[in-house]
Design a protein around this motif. Sequence first.
Motif, mmCIF file in Angstrom:
data_model
loop_
_atom_site.group_PDB
_atom_site.id
_atom_site.type_symbol
_atom_site.label_atom_id
_atom_site.label_comp_id
_atom_site.label_asym_id
_atom_site.label_seq_id
_atom_site.Cartn_x
_atom_site.Cartn_y
_atom_site.Cartn_z
ATOM 1 N N MET A 106 0.859 -1.172 0.000
ATOM 2 C CA MET A 106 0.000 0.000 0.000
ATOM 3 C C MET A 106 0.908 1.239 0.000
ATOM 4 S SD MET A 106 -3.343 0.772 2.402
ATOM 5 C CE MET A 106 -3.698 -0.936 2.559
ATOM 6 N N PRO A 107 0.613 2.225 -0.849
ATOM 7 C CA PRO A 107 1.458 3.421 -0.898
ATOM 8 C C PRO A 107 1.330 4.283 0.356
ATOM 9 C CG PRO A 107 -0.260 3.508 -2.605
ATOM 10 C CD PRO A 107 -0.438 2.233 -1.850
ATOM 11 N N ARG A 108 2.414 4.961 0.674
ATOM 12 C CA ARG A 108 2.436 5.895 1.804
ATOM 13 C C ARG A 108 2.355 7.303 1.241
ATOM 14 N NH1 ARG A 108 3.563 5.849 7.202
ATOM 15 N NH2 ARG A 108 3.915 3.621 7.063
ATOM 16 N N TYR A 109 1.423 8.091 1.789
ATOM 17 C CA TYR A 109 1.236 9.488 1.387
ATOM 18 C C TYR A 109 1.585 10.399 2.550
ATOM 19 C CZ TYR A 109 -1.235 7.606 -2.630
ATOM 20 O OH TYR A 109 -1.554 6.925 -3.778
ATOM 21 N N TYR A 110 2.165 11.536 2.216
ATOM 22 C CA TYR A 110 2.571 12.535 3.202
ATOM 23 C C TYR A 110 1.741 13.789 2.978
ATOM 24 C CZ TYR A 110 6.449 9.341 3.640
ATOM 25 O OH TYR A 110 7.201 8.208 3.829
ATOM 26 N N PHE A 111 1.307 14.411 4.053
ATOM 27 C CA PHE A 111 0.413 15.562 3.990
ATOM 28 C C PHE A 111 1.094 16.761 4.656
ATOM 29 C CE2 PHE A 111 -1.998 11.713 3.771
ATOM 30 C CZ PHE A 111 -2.967 11.961 2.808
ATOM 31 N N LEU A 150 -2.319 4.525 2.476
ATOM 32 C CA LEU A 150 -3.678 4.564 1.933
ATOM 33 C C LEU A 150 -3.708 3.745 0.643
ATOM 34 C CD1 LEU A 150 -4.350 8.371 2.488
ATOM 35 C CD2 LEU A 150 -5.439 6.487 3.707
ATOM 36 N N PRO A 151 -4.869 3.229 0.279
ATOM 37 C CA PRO A 151 -4.926 2.310 -0.862
ATOM 38 C C PRO A 151 -4.623 2.949 -2.224
ATOM 39 C CG PRO A 151 -7.124 2.695 0.008
ATOM 40 C CD PRO A 151 -6.147 3.340 0.950
ATOM 41 N N ASN A 152 -4.961 4.254 -2.373
ATOM 42 C CA ASN A 152 -4.779 4.867 -3.698
ATOM 43 C C ASN A 152 -4.869 6.394 -3.599
ATOM 44 O OD1 ASN A 152 -7.588 5.400 -3.461
ATOM 45 N ND2 ASN A 152 -8.058 3.439 -4.427
ATOM 46 N N LEU A 153 -4.677 7.051 -4.732
ATOM 47 C CA LEU A 153 -4.694 8.506 -4.781
ATOM 48 C C LEU A 153 -6.065 9.101 -4.427
ATOM 49 C CD1 LEU A 153 -2.861 10.901 -5.253
ATOM 50 C CD2 LEU A 153 -3.404 10.774 -7.678
ATOM 51 N N PRO A 154 -7.190 8.522 -4.880
ATOM 52 C CA PRO A 154 -8.480 9.065 -4.439
ATOM 53 C C PRO A 154 -8.658 9.029 -2.922
ATOM 54 C CG PRO A 154 -8.812 7.730 -6.392
ATOM 55 C CD PRO A 154 -7.366 7.523 -5.954
ATOM 56 N N ASP A 167 4.003 11.486 -2.366
ATOM 57 C CA ASP A 167 4.322 10.086 -2.108
ATOM 58 C C ASP A 167 5.834 9.928 -2.182
ATOM 59 O OD1 ASP A 167 4.940 10.054 -4.825
ATOM 60 O OD2 ASP A 167 3.230 8.796 -5.387
ATOM 61 N N ALA A 168 6.321 8.723 -2.270
ATOM 62 C CA ALA A 168 7.763 8.479 -2.278
ATOM 63 C C ALA A 168 8.448 9.115 -3.489
ATOM 64 C CB ALA A 168 8.031 6.981 -2.247
ATOM 65 N N ASP A 169 7.701 9.338 -4.560
ATOM 66 C CA ASP A 169 8.268 9.910 -5.783
ATOM 67 C C ASP A 169 8.171 11.429 -5.838
ATOM 68 O OD1 ASP A 169 8.944 7.374 -6.789
ATOM 69 O OD2 ASP A 169 6.897 7.108 -7.554
ATOM 70 N N GLY A 170 7.442 12.046 -4.905
ATOM 71 C CA GLY A 170 7.313 13.500 -4.899
ATOM 72 C C GLY A 170 5.869 13.957 -4.835
ATOM 73 N N PRO A 171 5.618 15.251 -5.135
ATOM 74 C CA PRO A 171 4.267 15.819 -5.032
ATOM 75 C C PRO A 171 3.283 15.149 -5.988
ATOM 76 C CG PRO A 171 5.930 17.549 -5.289
ATOM 77 C CD PRO A 171 6.617 16.240 -5.532
ATOM 78 N N VAL A 172 2.054 14.961 -5.484
ATOM 79 C CA VAL A 172 0.989 14.389 -6.320
ATOM 80 C C VAL A 172 -0.225 15.307 -6.424
ATOM 81 C CG1 VAL A 172 1.685 11.987 -5.993
ATOM 82 C CG2 VAL A 172 0.066 13.012 -4.409
#
Length: 82
Positions: free
Chosen positions: A1-6, A23-27, A63-68
């Motif tokens: 599952m991807p990790r998101y940073y806020f 969280l499971p996904n971008l939405p 996410d791990a790759d940068g801003p989304v």
Amino acid sequence: MPRYYFDLLDGDILAVDEEGVELPNLPAAQAEAARSLADMARDAVHDSMFAVDRRDLAIEVRDADGPVMQVKFTFEVERSRH
């Protein structure tokens, strides 16, 4: 599952999220950012009721790759003269 940073932005003040949340996904990340921003906005409007005419708030999601995405809220009062 991807990790998101806020990361939280209040005007020029940045609070970086070092932990993130899985969280499971971008939405799902967008929904989480919207909920968090609504809470921030409610508190900011209450705190700023008579102190400022404008308040800019945002949550920058990455996410791990940068801003989304960035979710924004602006509270602005324009007074009319009578």
